[in-house]
Design a protein around this motif. Structure first.
Motif, PDB file in Angstrom:
ATOM      1  N   GLN A  85      45.601  30.804  42.465  1.00 28.69           N
ATOM      2  CA  GLN A  85      45.782  32.256  42.578  1.00 28.69           C
ATOM      3  C   GLN A  85      45.690  32.906  41.201  1.00 28.69           C
ATOM      4  O   GLN A  85      45.778  32.243  40.176  1.00 28.69           O
ATOM      5  CB  GLN A  85      47.172  32.557  43.172  1.00 28.69           C
ATOM      6  N   ASP A  86      45.548  34.223  41.200  1.00 24.75           N
ATOM      7  CA  ASP A  86      45.638  34.986  39.948  1.00 24.75           C
ATOM      8  C   ASP A  86      47.133  35.121  39.626  1.00 24.75           C
ATOM      9  O   ASP A  86      47.796  36.069  40.033  1.00 24.75           O
ATOM     10  CB  ASP A  86      44.987  36.364  40.155  1.00 24.75           C
ATOM     11  N   HIS A  87      47.642  34.137  38.877  1.00 23.63           N
ATOM     12  CA  HIS A  87      49.096  34.105  38.666  1.00 23.63           C
ATOM     13  C   HIS A  87      49.566  35.195  37.716  1.00 23.63           C
ATOM     14  O   HIS A  87      50.709  35.627  37.786  1.00 23.63           O
ATOM     15  CB  HIS A  87      49.560  32.723  38.207  1.00 23.63           C
ATOM     16  N   ARG A  88      48.643  35.693  36.867  1.00 24.89           N
ATOM     17  CA  ARG A  88      49.049  36.815  36.003  1.00 24.89           C
ATOM     18  C   ARG A  88      49.346  38.047  36.835  1.00 24.89           C
ATOM     19  O   ARG A  88      50.249  38.822  36.527  1.00 24.89           O
ATOM     20  CB  ARG A  88      47.946  37.161  34.977  1.00 24.89           C
ATOM     21  N   ALA A  89      48.580  38.230  37.898  1.00 22.88           N
ATOM     22  CA  ALA A  89      48.802  39.382  38.775  1.00 22.88           C
ATOM     23  C   ALA A  89      50.167  39.273  39.456  1.00 22.88           C
ATOM     24  O   ALA A  89      50.884  40.271  39.591  1.00 22.88           O
ATOM     25  CB  ALA A  89      47.699  39.451  39.829  1.00 22.88           C
ATOM     26  N   ILE A  90      50.515  38.054  39.855  1.00 25.76           N
ATOM     27  CA  ILE A  90      51.807  37.854  40.531  1.00 25.76           C
ATOM     28  C   ILE A  90      52.948  38.093  39.534  1.00 25.76           C
ATOM     29  O   ILE A  90      53.939  38.764  39.846  1.00 25.76           O
ATOM     30  CB  ILE A  90      51.884  36.427  41.114  1.00 25.76           C
ATOM     31  N   GLU A  91      52.800  37.548  38.323  1.00 23.62           N
ATOM     32  CA  GLU A  91      53.823  37.733  37.276  1.00 23.62           C
ATOM     33  C   GLU A  91      53.998  39.212  36.938  1.00 23.62           C
ATOM     34  O   GLU A  91      55.113  39.724  36.882  1.00 23.62           O
ATOM     35  CB  GLU A  91      53.416  37.002  35.981  1.00 23.62           C
ATOM     36  N   ALA A 109      40.452  30.246  44.731  1.00 20.71           N
ATOM     37  CA  ALA A 109      41.073  29.481  45.816  1.00 20.71           C
ATOM     38  C   ALA A 109      40.003  28.827  46.701  1.00 20.71           C
ATOM     39  O   ALA A 109      40.240  27.796  47.315  1.00 20.71           O
ATOM     40  CB  ALA A 109      41.969  30.384  46.660  1.00 20.71           C
ATOM     41  N   ARG A 110      38.835  29.460  46.755  1.00 14.80           N
ATOM     42  CA  ARG A 110      37.742  28.919  47.556  1.00 14.80           C
ATOM     43  C   ARG A 110      36.859  27.973  46.744  1.00 14.80           C
ATOM     44  O   ARG A 110      36.281  27.035  47.266  1.00 14.80           O
ATOM     45  CB  ARG A 110      36.858  30.066  48.074  1.00 14.80           C
ATOM     46  N   VAL A 111      36.773  28.246  45.442  1.00 15.28           N
ATOM     47  CA  VAL A 111      35.819  27.518  44.598  1.00 15.28           C
ATOM     48  C   VAL A 111      36.383  26.177  44.118  1.00 15.28           C
ATOM     49  O   VAL A 111      35.673  25.185  44.072  1.00 15.28           O
ATOM     50  CB  VAL A 111      35.432  28.408  43.380  1.00 15.28           C
ATOM     51  N   HIS A 112      37.664  26.168  43.750  1.00 13.12           N
ATOM     52  CA  HIS A 112      38.230  24.944  43.183  1.00 13.12           C
ATOM     53  C   HIS A 112      38.564  23.952  44.306  1.00 13.12           C
ATOM     54  O   HIS A 112      39.359  24.257  45.190  1.00 13.12           O
ATOM     55  CB  HIS A 112      39.490  25.272  42.384  1.00 13.12           C
ATOM     56  N   PRO A 113      37.962  22.748  44.250  1.00  6.82           N
ATOM     57  CA  PRO A 113      38.164  21.808  45.365  1.00  6.82           C
ATOM     58  C   PRO A 113      39.617  21.394  45.530  1.00  6.82           C
ATOM     59  O   PRO A 113      40.067  21.127  46.648  1.00  6.82           O
ATOM     60  CB  PRO A 113      37.279  20.612  44.989  1.00  6.82           C
ATOM     61  N   VAL A 114      40.356  21.323  44.429  1.00  2.00           N
ATOM     62  CA  VAL A 114      41.758  20.912  44.535  1.00  2.00           C
ATOM     63  C   VAL A 114      42.595  22.037  45.169  1.00  2.00           C
ATOM     64  O   VAL A 114      43.497  21.785  45.978  1.00  2.00           O
ATOM     65  CB  VAL A 114      42.325  20.502  43.160  1.00  2.00           C
TER      66      VAL A 114
END
Ligand code: MEV
Length: 431
Positions: free
Chosen positions: A278-284, A328-333
């Motif tokens: 996720q865009d964790h900066r946005a959440i923070e 979230a869609r691009v990173h396989p993990v």
């Protein structure tokens, strides 16, 4: 001077990755070993990485762990977490274990509304311009939705327009908000494209100039609320319940404590955010702005004692997350992490993250209000030292127990204990 170091590297981004790495290695004097380490992409395809951001030279791995025991809205979850800090995952799992009664933690996300802002300047009569914008609301919403068929089909889309006159240091300006239901996306992209699209219309309506057109990260129309009851006997009795409520009261009264309190919540929230890309900066950013929405920074959670002496907790915070589009869609993990979680929508992911934040917060407060945070940390540290000193199996527990009990946690003491206890073990076995 020959070989002078400069960071001015024209067209660095155009160079092949290999060459970028070589330039950096030369600049920093990296050893061959270090270069090899950097170029190990682990579970990320170098080509994918190279498309995700610019100037890529390698990748960096973080541990991916899971917190277990989570029961949220009556459903079991195994929660993937990516974090560099010891104790967080263990604390989350332990907290979740005592939160399983009565269907577990409750969590509800609101509508998935994001706000796009349009700043309108050079207005002679800003209040009249505001009225005109509101008069043309339907037209603006219609235009915003053009070209977003798939979002509309999913039930989302621009919903409403709000407008305010804001006094700034350079005089009044009109701020127009476009409210967009972004459904399962994080939503920044779709909102940004919508506000850019409607900006010329707003200029025509107001006669002003639409300057900034960008999503607002104060996602206060996209909240998650999580709440839980922890039975007093599962916390260690009513005394501990009182101590936890007192610990919360400290955060409610003092911003210096509130920030640390919220940091503990974010330990859980951001670990899940990282695991799911996720865009964790946005959440923070949203979390801390929301914590200060009354003009004073406050805790995002509330802990109380109910009529039966049990501990009850409530958390409310913005949760701008997505399960479609983006990394979230691009990173396989991240894709695998979402599969482990088994969430079907952004709202469900938000509900899990709120619940994890609440559990993490409880774990920290319980530790702080009882034995203090260092004991658990010390134990983990001691465990690492014991392993480094060669202990395995039961011997690890013994060495840890002695070091912690005696308050002597060091590598040399771990070595000494391993030697001594191994010799004793040999003797017991008649060796
Ligand atoms: C450490 O990462 C988080 C805590 O400081 C949170 C808190 O104090 O509530 C333990």
């Amino acid at each position: 001077m020959a070989g002078a170091r400069t960071s001015r590297i024209p067209e660095f981004y155009k160079k092949p990755m290999e060459e970028r790495r070589r330039i950096v290695a030369e600049f920093a004097g990296l050893t061959e070993e270090e270069v090899k380490l950097i170029s190990n992409f682990g579970n990320l395809d170098p080509e994918v990485a190279d498309r995700m951001i610019e100037n890529v030279i390698g990748a960096m791995s973080y541990p991916l762990a899971v917190a277990v025991n989570f029961l949220i809205n009556g459903k079991d979850y195994i929660v993937p977490m990516v974090i560099e800090e010891p104790s967080v995952v263990a604390a989350a799992s332990n907290a979740a274990r005592v939160m399983r009664r009565d269907g577990g933690i409750r969590s509800r996300a609101t509508e998935q509304l994001m706000i796009g802002q349009i700043q309108v300047v050079k207005l002679k009569a800003p209040y009249y311009a505001m009225a005109l914008v509101l008069e043309h609301k339907d037209e603006i919403v219609r235009l915003a939705n053009e070209g977003h068929e798939s979002l509309l089909k999913a039930g989302g889309g621009a919903r409403d327009v709000e407008a305010r006159v804001v006094e700034g240091p350079r005089g009044p300006m009109l701020v127009v908000h476009l409210l967009v239901d972004v459904r399962d996306a994080m939503g920044a992209n779709v909102v940004n494209s919508m506000v850019e699209r409607v900006a010329p219309l707003i200029e025509r309506i107001t006669g002003g100039r639409a300057l900034l057109r960008i999503v607002s990260n104060l996602a206060d129309r996209r909240l998650v609320r999580s709440w839980v009851k922890v039975y007093k006997e599962d916390v260690g009795g009513e005394e501990v319940v009182d101590a936890i409520v007192d610990a919360w009261a400290f955060a409610a009264a003092d911003p210096y404590r509130a920030v640390t309190h919220n940091k503990g919540i974010m330990n859980g929230v951001i670990a899940v955010a990282l695991a799911t890309a996720q865009d964790h900066r946005a959440i923070e950013a949203a979390a801390h702005a929301y914590a200060a929405r009354d003009g004073r920074y406050k805790p995002l959670s509330v802990w109380e004692k109910d009529a039966d002496g049990n501990l009850v907790g409530y958390l409310e915070m913005p949760m701008p997350v997505g399960v479609v589009g983006g990394a979230a869609r691009v990173h396989p993990v991240a894709r695998a992490a979402l599969k482990i979680l088994g969430v079907k929508s952004a709202a469900e992911l938000a509900e899990v993250m709120g619940a994890v934040g609440l559990a993490q917060n409880f774990a920290a407060l319980r530790a702080l209000a009882t034995e203090g945070i260092q004991r658990g940390h010390m134990e983990l540290h001691a465990r690492n030292l014991a392993m480094m000193a060669g202990a395995r199996g039961e011997l690890v527990d013994k060495v840890v127990e002695i070091m912690v009990r005696e308050g002597k946690v060091s590598f040399s003491y771990a070595q000494e204990l391993v030697k001594k206890l191994s010799a004793e073990g040999e003797a017991d076995r008649g060796g």
